[in-house]
Write an enzyme that holds these catalytic residues in place. Structure first.
Site, mmCIF file in Angstrom:
data_model
loop_
_atom_site.group_PDB
_atom_site.id
_atom_site.type_symbol
_atom_site.label_atom_id
_atom_site.label_comp_id
_atom_site.label_asym_id
_atom_site.label_seq_id
_atom_site.Cartn_x
_atom_site.Cartn_y
_atom_site.Cartn_z
ATOM 1 N N HIS A 123 20.249 -10.278 -16.815
ATOM 2 C CA HIS A 123 21.037 -11.490 -16.553
ATOM 3 C C HIS A 123 20.767 -12.005 -15.138
ATOM 4 O O HIS A 123 20.569 -13.208 -14.925
ATOM 5 C CB HIS A 123 22.543 -11.202 -16.664
ATOM 6 C CG HIS A 123 23.042 -10.868 -18.021
ATOM 7 N ND1 HIS A 123 23.809 -9.763 -18.261
ATOM 8 C CD2 HIS A 123 22.909 -11.502 -19.211
ATOM 9 C CE1 HIS A 123 24.138 -9.727 -19.534
ATOM 10 N NE2 HIS A 123 23.593 -10.772 -20.144
ATOM 11 N N LYS B 26 36.215 -10.987 -30.260
ATOM 12 C CA LYS B 26 35.589 -9.784 -29.708
ATOM 13 C C LYS B 26 36.448 -9.203 -28.601
ATOM 14 O O LYS B 26 36.938 -9.936 -27.746
ATOM 15 C CB LYS B 26 34.217 -10.124 -29.102
ATOM 16 C CG LYS B 26 33.079 -10.180 -30.054
ATOM 17 C CD LYS B 26 31.804 -10.398 -29.255
ATOM 18 C CE LYS B 26 30.575 -10.056 -30.040
ATOM 19 N NZ LYS B 26 29.368 -10.262 -29.234
ATOM 20 N N ARG C 282 14.223 -12.844 -24.565
ATOM 21 C CA ARG C 282 13.640 -11.508 -24.454
ATOM 22 C C ARG C 282 12.490 -11.316 -25.432
ATOM 23 O O ARG C 282 11.538 -10.613 -25.136
ATOM 24 C CB ARG C 282 14.704 -10.444 -24.726
ATOM 25 C CG ARG C 282 15.809 -10.413 -23.697
ATOM 26 C CD ARG C 282 16.888 -9.478 -24.115
ATOM 27 N NE ARG C 282 17.556 -10.051 -25.295
ATOM 28 C CZ ARG C 282 18.705 -9.654 -25.787
ATOM 29 N NH1 ARG C 282 19.323 -8.644 -25.244
ATOM 30 N NH2 ARG C 282 19.247 -10.240 -26.818
ATOM 31 N N SER D 161 23.547 -6.046 -22.702
ATOM 32 C CA SER D 161 24.802 -5.411 -22.309
ATOM 33 C C SER D 161 25.236 -4.396 -23.353
ATOM 34 O O SER D 161 25.733 -3.314 -23.017
ATOM 35 C CB SER D 161 25.908 -6.459 -22.139
ATOM 36 O OG SER D 161 25.618 -7.321 -21.073
#
Length: 162
Positions: A17, A41, A90, A127
């Protein structure tokens, strides 16, 4: 003034990040980091804790503003006059989803999305992966800032003691 937003959950913020935020901070006058709230969440860290960790780890950049937001990212952008979203990619698998989101966001409000390839050093990092490895006692200290690592270790210990 050139402004952009780097959105995410940042639970917790990782070196991946930070790579994207730092690179965006060199391209834009102001970079807003939007800590997105997902009421479906339960995060490991509260929104306030995430904001604090991001502010601490990005303070040296000098042009990063950290806020939380619940709702559509394009509304965050519209309310602040932000014309661009900066997203790290990514892998090719990220691109499929992110392209759909970029097209939807542009269609809704005209906000553009810029894709920045993640540094190969961090291309595997998330994460979720950091939390999982750390929860089994794995060393993730090289994947997150030192202050974030300490908070992660402490939080996992707190939860284990319950």
């Amino acid at each position: 003034m050139r402004r952009a937003v780097c959105p995410g959950s940042f639970d917790p913020i990782t070196n991946g990040h930070l790579d994207i935020i730092e690179r965006a901070s060199k391209l834009y006058d102001v970079v807003h980091v939007a800590v997105l709230v997902n009421k479906n969440k339960q995060g490991l860290f509260s929104i306030d804790e995430r904001i604090s960790m991001i502010e601490e780890t990005t303070a040296a950049y000098g042009n990063v503003k950290v806020e939380s937001h619940q709702g559509l990212l394009v509304d965050f952008c519209r309310e602040r006059g932000i014309p661009a979203i900066v997203k790290g990619l990514r892998a090719v698998s990220d691109f499929d989803y992110e392209l759909q989101m970029a097209q939807m966001n542009r269609g809704l409000t005209g906000v553009e999305t810029l894709f920045v390839p993640t540094s190969p050093t961090w291309s595997f990092l998330s994460s979720t992966l950091v939390k999982e490895v750390a929860s089994y006692g794995g060393d993730v200290s090289h994947l997150i800032p030192p202050s974030v690592h300490q908070r992660l270790v402490d939080r996992i210990a707190e939860r284990a003691a319950r």
